[in-house]
Motif scaffolding. Sequence first.
Motif, PDB file in Angstrom:
ATOM      1  N   ARG A   1      -4.248  48.753   6.426  1.00 28.60           N
ATOM      2  CA  ARG A   1      -5.670  49.103   6.346  1.00 28.60           C
ATOM      3  C   ARG A   1      -5.851  50.537   5.836  1.00 28.60           C
ATOM      4  O   ARG A   1      -6.737  50.817   5.018  1.00 28.60           O
ATOM      5  CB  ARG A   1      -6.329  48.950   7.720  1.00 28.60           C
ATOM      6  N   THR A   2      -5.008  51.432   6.316  1.00 29.63           N
ATOM      7  CA  THR A   2      -5.109  52.825   5.893  1.00 29.63           C
ATOM      8  C   THR A   2      -4.753  52.988   4.423  1.00 29.63           C
ATOM      9  O   THR A   2      -5.421  53.736   3.696  1.00 29.63           O
ATOM     10  CB  THR A   2      -4.178  53.706   6.755  1.00 29.63           C
ATOM     11  N   LEU A   3      -3.710  52.320   3.980  1.00 24.90           N
ATOM     12  CA  LEU A   3      -3.335  52.379   2.564  1.00 24.90           C
ATOM     13  C   LEU A   3      -4.455  51.842   1.681  1.00 24.90           C
ATOM     14  O   LEU A   3      -4.734  52.394   0.606  1.00 24.90           O
ATOM     15  CB  LEU A   3      -2.052  51.585   2.325  1.00 24.90           C
ATOM     16  N   LYS A   4      -5.097  50.783   2.128  1.00 22.66           N
ATOM     17  CA  LYS A   4      -6.210  50.205   1.360  1.00 22.66           C
ATOM     18  C   LYS A   4      -7.357  51.209   1.264  1.00 22.66           C
ATOM     19  O   LYS A   4      -7.918  51.431   0.177  1.00 22.66           O
ATOM     20  CB  LYS A   4      -6.688  48.915   2.016  1.00 22.66           C
ATOM     21  N   HIS A   5      -7.711  51.834   2.376  1.00 21.72           N
ATOM     22  CA  HIS A   5      -8.815  52.801   2.383  1.00 21.72           C
ATOM     23  C   HIS A   5      -8.494  54.010   1.504  1.00 21.72           C
ATOM     24  O   HIS A   5      -9.345  54.477   0.731  1.00 21.72           O
ATOM     25  CB  HIS A   5      -9.096  53.249   3.812  1.00 21.72           C
ATOM     26  N   SER A   6      -7.252  54.531   1.595  1.00 24.51           N
ATOM     27  CA  SER A   6      -6.872  55.687   0.788  1.00 24.51           C
ATOM     28  C   SER A   6      -6.876  55.345  -0.694  1.00 24.51           C
ATOM     29  O   SER A   6      -7.288  56.154  -1.534  1.00 24.51           O
ATOM     30  CB  SER A   6      -5.486  56.196   1.213  1.00 24.51           C
ATOM     31  N   GLY A   7      -6.399  54.137  -1.022  1.00 28.71           N
ATOM     32  CA  GLY A   7      -6.406  53.701  -2.420  1.00 28.71           C
ATOM     33  C   GLY A   7      -7.809  53.573  -2.983  1.00 28.71           C
ATOM     34  O   GLY A   7      -8.080  53.957  -4.141  1.00 28.71           O
ATOM     35  N   GLU A   8      -8.719  53.057  -2.181  1.00 32.52           N
ATOM     36  CA  GLU A   8     -10.113  52.930  -2.626  1.00 32.52           C
ATOM     37  C   GLU A   8     -10.759  54.305  -2.791  1.00 32.52           C
ATOM     38  O   GLU A   8     -11.559  54.519  -3.716  1.00 32.52           O
ATOM     39  CB  GLU A   8     -10.905  52.089  -1.618  1.00 32.52           C
ATOM     40  N   LEU A   9     -10.401  55.248  -1.928  1.00 27.77           N
ATOM     41  CA  LEU A   9     -10.923  56.603  -2.042  1.00 27.77           C
ATOM     42  C   LEU A   9     -10.442  57.255  -3.333  1.00 27.77           C
ATOM     43  O   LEU A   9     -11.212  57.924  -4.037  1.00 27.77           O
ATOM     44  CB  LEU A   9     -10.484  57.423  -0.825  1.00 27.77           C
ATOM     45  N   TRP A  10      -9.162  57.073  -3.653  1.00 28.81           N
ATOM     46  CA  TRP A  10      -8.640  57.583  -4.924  1.00 28.81           C
ATOM     47  C   TRP A  10      -9.383  56.962  -6.103  1.00 28.81           C
ATOM     48  O   TRP A  10      -9.780  57.666  -7.043  1.00 28.81           O
ATOM     49  CB  TRP A  10      -7.144  57.270  -5.039  1.00 28.81           C
ATOM     50  N   TYR A  11      -9.572  55.663  -6.055  1.00 35.93           N
ATOM     51  CA  TYR A  11     -10.189  54.938  -7.180  1.00 35.93           C
ATOM     52  C   TYR A  11     -11.620  55.418  -7.426  1.00 35.93           C
ATOM     53  O   TYR A  11     -12.009  55.691  -8.578  1.00 35.93           O
ATOM     54  CB  TYR A  11     -10.173  53.443  -6.875  1.00 35.93           C
ATOM     55  N   SER A  12     -12.396  55.553  -6.363  1.00 35.05           N
ATOM     56  CA  SER A  12     -13.782  55.981  -6.526  1.00 35.05           C
ATOM     57  C   SER A  12     -13.856  57.430  -7.004  1.00 35.05           C
ATOM     58  O   SER A  12     -14.694  57.775  -7.856  1.00 35.05           O
ATOM     59  CB  SER A  12     -14.547  55.827  -5.207  1.00 35.05           C
ATOM     60  N   THR A  13     -12.967  58.278  -6.497  1.00 32.36           N
ATOM     61  CA  THR A  13     -12.958  59.681  -6.928  1.00 32.36           C
ATOM     62  C   THR A  13     -12.506  59.803  -8.375  1.00 32.36           C
ATOM     63  O   THR A  13     -13.092  60.566  -9.162  1.00 32.36           O
ATOM     64  CB  THR A  13     -12.035  60.516  -6.030  1.00 32.36           C
ATOM     65  N   TYR A  14     -11.491  59.074  -8.737  1.00 35.91           N
ATOM     66  CA  TYR A  14     -10.971  59.124 -10.118  1.00 35.91           C
ATOM     67  C   TYR A  14     -12.047  58.697 -11.101  1.00 35.91           C
ATOM     68  O   TYR A  14     -12.259  59.342 -12.137  1.00 35.91           O
ATOM     69  CB  TYR A  14      -9.744  58.215 -10.227  1.00 35.91           C
ATOM     70  N   ASN A  15     -12.759  57.621 -10.810  1.00 40.59           N
ATOM     71  CA  ASN A  15     -13.809  57.130 -11.705  1.00 40.59           C
ATOM     72  C   ASN A  15     -14.977  58.107 -11.770  1.00 40.59           C
ATOM     73  O   ASN A  15     -15.581  58.298 -12.835  1.00 40.59           O
ATOM     74  CB  ASN A  15     -14.294  55.756 -11.258  1.00 40.59           C
ATOM     75  N   ALA A  16     -15.283  58.745 -10.639  1.00 40.54           N
ATOM     76  CA  ALA A  16     -16.398  59.689 -10.617  1.00 40.54           C
ATOM     77  C   ALA A  16     -16.114  60.932 -11.457  1.00 40.54           C
ATOM     78  O   ALA A  16     -17.022  61.470 -12.121  1.00 40.54           O
ATOM     79  CB  ALA A  16     -16.707  60.093  -9.180  1.00 40.54           C
ATOM     80  N   PHE A  17     -14.865  61.381 -11.476  1.00 42.11           N
ATOM     81  CA  PHE A  17     -14.534  62.619 -12.187  1.00 42.11           C
ATOM     82  C   PHE A  17     -14.104  62.389 -13.632  1.00 42.11           C
ATOM     83  O   PHE A  17     -14.221  63.302 -14.458  1.00 42.11           O
ATOM     84  CB  PHE A  17     -13.402  63.347 -11.441  1.00 42.11           C
ATOM     85  N   HIS A  18     -13.626  61.175 -13.929  1.00 47.71           N
ATOM     86  CA  HIS A  18     -13.047  60.980 -15.253  1.00 47.71           C
ATOM     87  C   HIS A  18     -13.653  59.813 -16.025  1.00 47.71           C
ATOM     88  O   HIS A  18     -13.084  59.381 -17.009  1.00 47.71           O
ATOM     89  CB  HIS A  18     -11.531  60.776 -15.132  1.00 47.71           C
ATOM     90  N   SER A  19     -14.775  59.308 -15.565  1.00 48.57           N
ATOM     91  CA  SER A  19     -15.411  58.224 -16.300  1.00 48.57           C
ATOM     92  C   SER A  19     -16.013  58.773 -17.595  1.00 48.57           C
ATOM     93  O   SER A  19     -16.491  59.911 -17.647  1.00 48.57           O
ATOM     94  CB  SER A  19     -16.528  57.600 -15.450  1.00 48.57           C
ATOM     95  N   PRO A  20     -15.983  57.994 -18.691  1.00 47.60           N
ATOM     96  CA  PRO A  20     -16.485  58.473 -19.997  1.00 47.60           C
ATOM     97  C   PRO A  20     -17.985  58.713 -19.969  1.00 47.60           C
ATOM     98  O   PRO A  20     -18.716  58.150 -19.195  1.00 47.60           O
ATOM     99  CB  PRO A  20     -16.114  57.342 -20.948  1.00 47.60           C
TER     100      PRO A  20
END
Length: 439
Positions: free
Chosen positions: A420-439
């Motif tokens: 569960r923790t790995l899933k939550h951390s992965g989703e946090l990375w994904y949302s942050t990555y898209n927010a900062f690096h989306s075109p």
Amino acid sequence: MGKGGQGTQNGISKVKDFSMEDVRHHDKRDDKWLVIQGEVYNITDWSRRHPGGSKVIGHYAGQDATDAFRAFHNDLSFVKKYLKPIHIGSLREETKETEVERDFRELRATAEKMNLFKPNALFFVLHLGHILLLEYMAYAVMAYFGTGWIPYILSLVFYATVQAQSGWLQHDFGHISVFKNRYKLDHLMHLFTMGVTKGASPQWWNHMHYQHHAKPNVMNKDPDVRVEELFVVGKVMPVQVAKERKKSMPYNWQHRYFFLIGPPLLFPVYFQYMLFRHIFTRKAWWDLLSVSLFFVKFFYLYIPMLGIGSTIIYYFILRCLESHWFTWVSQSNHIPMDIEEDTAKPWLALQLHATCNVEQSFFNDWFTGHLNFQIEHHLFPTMPRHNLHKISALVRSVCEKHNISYKIKPLGTAFADIVRTLKHSGELWYSTYNAFHSP
């Protein structure tokens, strides 16, 4: 800088009066000071000779290491003679211990009065005896009944149990919690249980594990959470990795590929490489001898029964089984907890933020090597594990007094929380990555 200035040491003015702020400035690789029991020490040169490794003591540069120092050393009179040459002054009187620190130190004094640091020799003799019996059974079941599927599987189960239980026992010797002040006996048995029985390097284990205990779940200090090449853990690391535009893995899928590259491959691939790398780079020749004895014994016994190729396959399966056992147990106590940068938390808060317990039962005690009492073990790493449950109620009362969370879980819940923790951390990375690096 504090007052005074009589004499010099290593080019630094030897003063008698420092503030904690003075000490905090000395946290560089080539300039390290720390505080132990109100006294200031310059460990810049000494850290390279430190028996526990330069990193474990260096992680406290610029900080108060009083409780960490006490946690790692049984014989203070022996250790303190090494402190005299590097003593450079004292903290000012206004720098006092906090209430949390005072209560924890009183708790340790209570544990000492209760003789909870005194090992029970019979416990460790019986534990070693059941490991040796299981190792014999792993060999005998195929030697007497052949190499068919049933004896082959039974042999693997016995030997995987040997490896896991030897791992818990070597952990006791590595923490100097069996023979206490007779360090050479603990080191000798550590060589036997880690090297000859498990085929791993005791020195490498000390190097990694002591750092983990000194700064558990602290990014860039605890080697157990330096995993960003494959995983992002906690709440801070995913954001940092995402902002740095790192995308070495699809971290939003890490809770799934964990089952493929985490438990199955940690021991048979990563640990095998790292322990031999450590042996040869650090010239740990006693470790090499003990590890060599393991492999000589193993191949001498199993090649006549299985042949070379099948013995190698047997060894790989054995390591995979052991790896699953170790990974699920060790990570259940830490991965779901706080993983942050170093903020110099007091010892009690540092350990409680990074660790949790698993419910006590006879099976849980045996299966986890008493690491179901991970909180107590981290607070008192040299306490023999059979006594950890005796101090748990007192630890909990101190935590309640200071509003520090003391978490305890069922074994199954602790395992599920890793995913569960790995899933939550992965989703946090994904949302942050898209927010900062989306075109």
